[in-house]
Design an enzyme around this catalytic site. Structure first.
Site, PDB file in Angstrom:
ATOM      1  N   GLU A  91       2.190   9.216  22.628  1.00 45.95           N
ATOM      2  CA  GLU A  91       3.370   8.800  22.510  1.00 45.95           C
ATOM      3  C   GLU A  91       4.423   9.295  23.590  1.00 45.95           C
ATOM      4  O   GLU A  91       5.382   8.468  24.056  1.00 45.95           O
ATOM      5  CB  GLU A  91       3.984   8.811  21.086  1.00 45.95           C
ATOM      6  CG  GLU A  91       3.197   7.854  20.157  1.00 45.95           C
ATOM      7  CD  GLU A  91       3.200   6.407  20.567  1.00 45.95           C
ATOM      8  OE1 GLU A  91       4.312   5.919  20.619  1.00 45.95           O
ATOM      9  OE2 GLU A  91       2.106   5.888  20.117  1.00 45.95           O
ATOM     10  N   SER A 492       3.631  -4.721 -44.769  1.00 48.44           N
ATOM     11  CA  SER A 492       3.647  -3.810 -45.733  1.00 48.44           C
ATOM     12  C   SER A 492       3.829  -2.666 -45.397  1.00 48.44           C
ATOM     13  O   SER A 492       4.198  -1.486 -45.883  1.00 48.44           O
ATOM     14  CB  SER A 492       2.566  -3.909 -46.666  1.00 48.44           C
ATOM     15  OG  SER A 492       2.517  -5.251 -47.406  1.00 48.44           O
TER      16      SER A 492
END
Length: 862
Positions: A91, A492
């Site tokens: 690069e 319950s």
């Protein structure tokens, strides 16, 4: 003549100088204009990129990752020189000598563009410029952006060192496959750390920035290889590697995870499950999604992986057993077209593309029906399993347990062969059936994801650490977490909160409550609640009411103490949010919806003696710098900071927690719920340590529950359809959920032990007849004798008062409570042996010999 020549060249020189001056002024003006409102480059010194948040188990094993941008931040000094050299060569080979921009590169790029008449346009951005573009500017192609980029690059070079700029670049850059930064890319493409990369692999990574979207290591293999070899040549020409290394590395094939040459990193992680996804959901709300997905958090989860496996297996077994007992087939996931079945490569590709097939159920694999022979056996192709000469087969008899559902919703006749359930091309789930004794393979068998669902959760009663959580049969099949997100009627299993409120308001476990029919006029009409057995039992001790899950007794108790009191207790324990429980009598039977997560956490406070404990899936959260930003356990360890403790002493944990319930009440309730397990609706529990708990079965058995606890672990389960409908007349919490609890707790007891429940100070034991509530001598023995715990200062005979809740009692009125005289009477109309009770006023009252005789009740709504 000479004067003319001098004058001419003087004029030319003046024009050039003037032009240069004006050019510089214009250029300076441009840079001044564009440089006024640029973002500050100095913020890059505080760079904090989005990085992966990771979840670890208690022993430090990585179990999940979350990220929007998959990035692993690596400090510059820890990035190998080989990787840096590869990217510089690819690069910006003059990176260490230019001042932010490379004039030579710019002129060369301009020359190439002119010579090629615009066909060969290449970028000339330096690494510094790319950092500016990636961090502070857009990616649009414009002169304005390039000017701003040059200005900022020059400024950055004066602020940061070259190595700091390179660190920013190598951690930020996108390299394809959702990989940001070189460390994540090395893991994605090669499943290696940066230090493990060979030169050709480092060069492959450096090849990616040019076109990360197009440089796929499989689909664009030749293009990526060519670019990789270019990077290797540049590394050689720049003196980073020798010629021999360049030639050898260039000759190597392009190998990658995507090509199947390396195992993917994700294979090291267990499949994402309900536990880690719930962590995501909770921490995203707590910290915000941006911080959770990009903050690089280190999360220490409370999960115990082995116990999580046990929990998920136990719940899956229960769901699948129920589903197969129904005998209804619904297991075809998708149909692959006939043209895709011609070759193994074609059907494997088509099968792999079926995402709806769950791949997180141990032992289960997706398969496709390739053919069905004359005997009705099916030849199958199985994902991940190579075919042999004979192929893989499911015999016809394996399908004969089920009836297919027709398109109109009706059921067809019982299947005679596999083709009746799954025709050729059907994608189904299969499992290898093996011999239980030898483990030898027997045959392949069809499986299907159950329609019924459920949830399971277990946690430490003292710390709130959630040890295991399963939110359904398969996370990949359905991500909806039924342990934390499903609002269900607890039935319950809610009753203990009613009884807790009663015990704190003058009741004792031996208080007599009238178990008789009730009729209540409501705006919707007359409500006539029933016991699950459809019978009534007359005056009955409070203990028996919870052991046998008596609806009518619970309603009378709730009416007596007031539903506002019940609601206050439920909200105090976190079953509902503050002021959210509606004070309707039906809610005393668990009619108002809540979550399993809340219920299990509330039961933990019964088990630990009444102290508040908050459930948590996370022990600790650290930020990217290792600072602890959340810690669940806030208890103080007295003595832990000392270098040495006196002999025979140990550090002491100061719980410093809020008390939500009197310790005596907590023990009384726990003792009563032990009775549920020993004699009542939860008697299917079979464990080697004391267990207390409560079943729950809602109206029409649309949900079944069981929540139970030992001295240190609480666990809860519910089963039900996502769109509630009946599970059947024989479905109860004691029959469907208790087996799940047993399977988990058997392993939990081996891991964590268990002991007798701790008896608090402030009470005393008295032997009581558990059928009548009468006090018995200290030496009394027999099935009817129980040692009941009373609060200090409680009148031992208070338990003999009759509580009718203000409703008319058909058998007897409320009377003064004193010890009763018993004598045998003939059987009552219900068939049970009865006893006559003589009160102090000389009245005779009839009480069944066993108030719990003949019941199978697990509670309910009505």
């Amino acid at each position: 003549m000479i004067r003319f020549i001098l004058s001419f060249f003087g004029s030319i020189f003046s024009l050039i100088v003037t032009g240069l001056l004006f050019g510089m002024l214009i250029l300076g003006g441009i840079f001044w204009a564009y440089g006024r409102d640029l973002p500050s480059h100095e913020q890059l010194s505080q760079y904090a990129p989005k990085t992966i948040s990771r979840v670890y188990s208690g022993e430090g094993r990585l179990i999940d990752e979350f990220a929007q941008e998959r990035r692993i931040y690596v400090p510059g000094e820890e990035i190998p020189d080989l990787v840096k050299q590869a990217f510089i060569s690819a690069e910006d080979k003059n990176f260490y000598v230019h001042r932010g921009y490379d004039m030579g590169g710019i002129m060369a790029a301009a020359r190439d563009a002119v010579v090629s008449r615009g066909e060969n346009v290449r970028g000339a951005s330096t690494i510094t410029q790319q950092v500016m573009k990636n961090f502070l500017l857009s990616s649009d192609r414009s002169v304005e952006r390039k000017v701003k980029e040059l200005i900022l690059a020059t400024r950055l070079e004066n602020t940061l060192t070259k190595d700091q700029i390179l660190e920013l670049y190598l951690n930020e850059i996108f390299l394809g496959q959702n990989s940001y930064g070189v460390a994540a890319a090395a893991q994605t493409y090669f499943n290696k750390t940066l230090s493990e990369l060979a030169p050709h692999e480092a060069a492959t990574l450096a090849a990616m920035p040019q076109a990360p979207g197009r440089y796929h290591p499989v689909r664009a293999k030749d293009r990526v290889t060519e670019r990789r070899n270019y990077v290797l040549r540049e590394m050689w020409q720049n003196g980073y590697i020798d010629e021999a290394t360049m030639i050898a590395e260039s000759a190597k094939p392009l190998r990658s995870v995507q090509n199947g040459d390396f195992k993917p990193f994700s294979e090291k992680l267990p499949p994402r499950d309900y536990f880690t996804d719930e962590i995501r959901r909770q921490l995203s709300e707590e910290f915000g999604e941006d911080e959770f997905f990009g903050g690089g958090l280190t999360i220490r989860a409370t999960v115990e992986p082995h116990m999580q496996d046990v929990a998920s297996g136990a719940l899956r077994d229960a769901l699948e057993t129920y589903d197969r007992n129904r005998g209804i087939w619904h297991g075809v996931i998708e149909t692959i077209p006939a043209e895709s079945l011609g070759s193994q490569a074609d059907w494997r590709e088509a099968l792999y593309a079926v995402r709806e097939a769950p791949r997180d159920v141990p032992g289960w694999m997706p398969a496709v029906i390739l053919a069905i022979n004359d005997a009705g056996d099916a030849r199958i192709g199985i994902e991940g399993i190579e075919e042999d000469d004979d192929g893989h087969w499911v015999p016809a008899r394996d399908a004969q347990w089920a009836r297919p559902r027709r398109e109109d919703g009706s059921l067809g006749p019982r299947a005679g062969n596999v083709g009746d359930l799954a025709p050729v091309g059907s994608v189904v789930m299969v499992r290898a059936m093996t011999d239980d004794n030898t483990g030898e393979f027997l045959r392949w068998t069809l499986r299907q994801v159950p329609e019924v669902q459920g949830g399971f959760m277990a946690m430490d009663v003292n710390t709130g650490r959630v040890l295991a959580m399963q939110g359904g049969f398969s996370y990949q099949s359905s991500v909806f977490n039924r342990a934390t997100q499903a609002m269900r009627q607890p039935g319950s299993s809610f009753k203990p909160f009613v009884y807790a409120a009663a015990l704190d308001n003058g009741y004792t476990p031996s208080t007599i409550v009238v178990d008789e029919e009730i009729a209540i006029n409501t705006p919707e009409g007359m409500w006539r609640p029933k016991n699950a057995s459809n019978r009534t039992y007359g005056p009955t001790p409070l203990r028996t009411g919870i052991e046998q899950s008596r609806n009518l007794m619970t309603i009378r108790v709730a009416q007596d103490i007031g539903m506002n009191t019940v609601a206050d207790y439920a909200e105090r324990f976190g079953v509902y949010d503050q002021d959210q429980m509606r004070p309707f009598l039906a809610n005393s039977l668990g009619a108002q919806e809540t979550t399993l997560y809340r219920m299990v956490a509330a039961y933990a406070m019964f088990a630990n003696g009444g102290e508040r404990v908050e459930p948590t899936l996370v022990d600790r959260v650290q930020d990217r710098r290792g600072r602890t930003v959340y810690r669940h356990d806030q208890r103080d360890c007295v003595g832990c900071t000392q270098n040495a403790l006196p002999a025979g002493t140990a550090p002491e944990i100061d719980t410093n927690r809020e008390r939500v319930m009197d310790a005596v009440t907590a023990y009384q309730l726990t003792s009563m719920m032990e009775g549920v397990v020993k004699r009542g609706s939860g008697k299917g529990v079979n464990l080697p340590v004391p267990i207390a708990g409560k079943t729950g079965t809602t109206n029409d058995a649309k949900d079944v529950w069981f929540i139970g606890f030992s001295s240190n672990i609480v666990a809860g389960c519910y089963l039900g359809y996502d769109q509630p409908r009946t599970l059947g007349s024989d479905a109860y919490g004691g029959t469907l959920c208790v087996p799940v609890f047993n399977a988990f707790m058997r392993q939990a007891v081996q891991e964590y032990g268990g002991s007798q429940f701790k008896v608090p100070e402030g009470g005393y034991f008295v032997k009581i007849d558990r059928f009548t509530g009468a006090r018995l001598p200290a030496d009394a023995t027999g099935d009817n004798v129980i040692s009941e715990f009373f609060r200090e200062g409680t009148d031992r005979n208070t338990g003999m008062d009759y509580i009718d809740g203000g409703f008319e009692a058909r058998i007897m009125p409320k009377v003064e409570g004193i010890p009763l005289t018993l004598k045998e009477l003939p059987q009552t109309s219900s068939g049970s042996t009865a006893k006559s009770v003589t009160t102090s006023s000389g009245q005779q009252r009839v009480i069944p010999q066993k108030a719990d005789f003949g019941t199978i009740s697990s509670g309910g709504l009505y």
